[in-house]
Design a protein around this motif. Structure first.
Motif, short mmCIF file in Angstrom:
data_model
loop_
_atom_site.label_atom_id
_atom_site.label_comp_id
_atom_site.label_asym_id
_atom_site.label_seq_id
_atom_site.Cartn_x
_atom_site.Cartn_y
_atom_site.Cartn_z
N ALA A 62 32.28 88.89 18.65
CA ALA A 62 32.22 87.55 19.22
C ALA A 62 32.98 86.56 18.36
N ASN A 63 32.85 86.69 17.04
CA ASN A 63 33.56 85.80 16.13
C ASN A 63 35.07 85.99 16.27
N SER A 64 35.50 87.22 16.39
CA SER A 64 36.92 87.51 16.58
C SER A 64 37.42 86.95 17.91
N ALA A 65 36.64 87.12 18.96
CA ALA A 65 37.01 86.59 20.28
C ALA A 65 37.08 85.06 20.24
N ALA A 66 36.11 84.43 19.57
CA ALA A 66 36.09 82.96 19.48
C ALA A 66 37.32 82.46 18.72
N GLU A 71 42.48 79.58 18.66
CA GLU A 71 43.84 79.44 18.14
C GLU A 71 44.83 78.99 19.22
N LYS A 72 44.44 79.10 20.48
CA LYS A 72 45.31 78.69 21.59
C LYS A 72 45.07 77.24 22.02
N LEU A 73 44.07 76.59 21.44
CA LEU A 73 43.70 75.24 21.87
C LEU A 73 44.28 74.17 20.95
#
Length: 79
Positions: A62-66, A71-73
């Motif tokens: 979940a941390n990796s997904a978050a 990073e795209k925002l």
């Protein structure tokens, strides 16, 4: 319609903005109680917990997904 710079949520109603302040470019979920925007670390923690709750991923996944989402925002481009 604005999109939150910190999480990407569409902000369509006054209630989507922190304390109803439509001049903000981030949503109520990315704001502290005083209406200021959460730090990178605060948002990463809350988004990680959201991913765990909604997708059932482990803490690390979940941390990796978050991190990948953030990073795209726009708010986190310099982090």
């Amino acid at each position: 319609m604005k999109k939150c710079i910190a999480c990407g949520m569409p902000m369509e109603k006054t209630s989507d903005f922190p304390n109803g302040d439509e001049t903000k470019n981030y949503c109520k979920h990315c704001a502290k109680p005083d209406g200021s925007m959460q730090s990178y670390e605060e948002k990463l923690e809350s988004l990680t917990n959201f991913v765990i709750r909604t997708q059932g991923l482990s803490q690390d996944a979940a941390n990796s997904a978050a991190k990948s989402m953030m990073e795209k925002l726009p708010a986190w481009q310099s982090c």
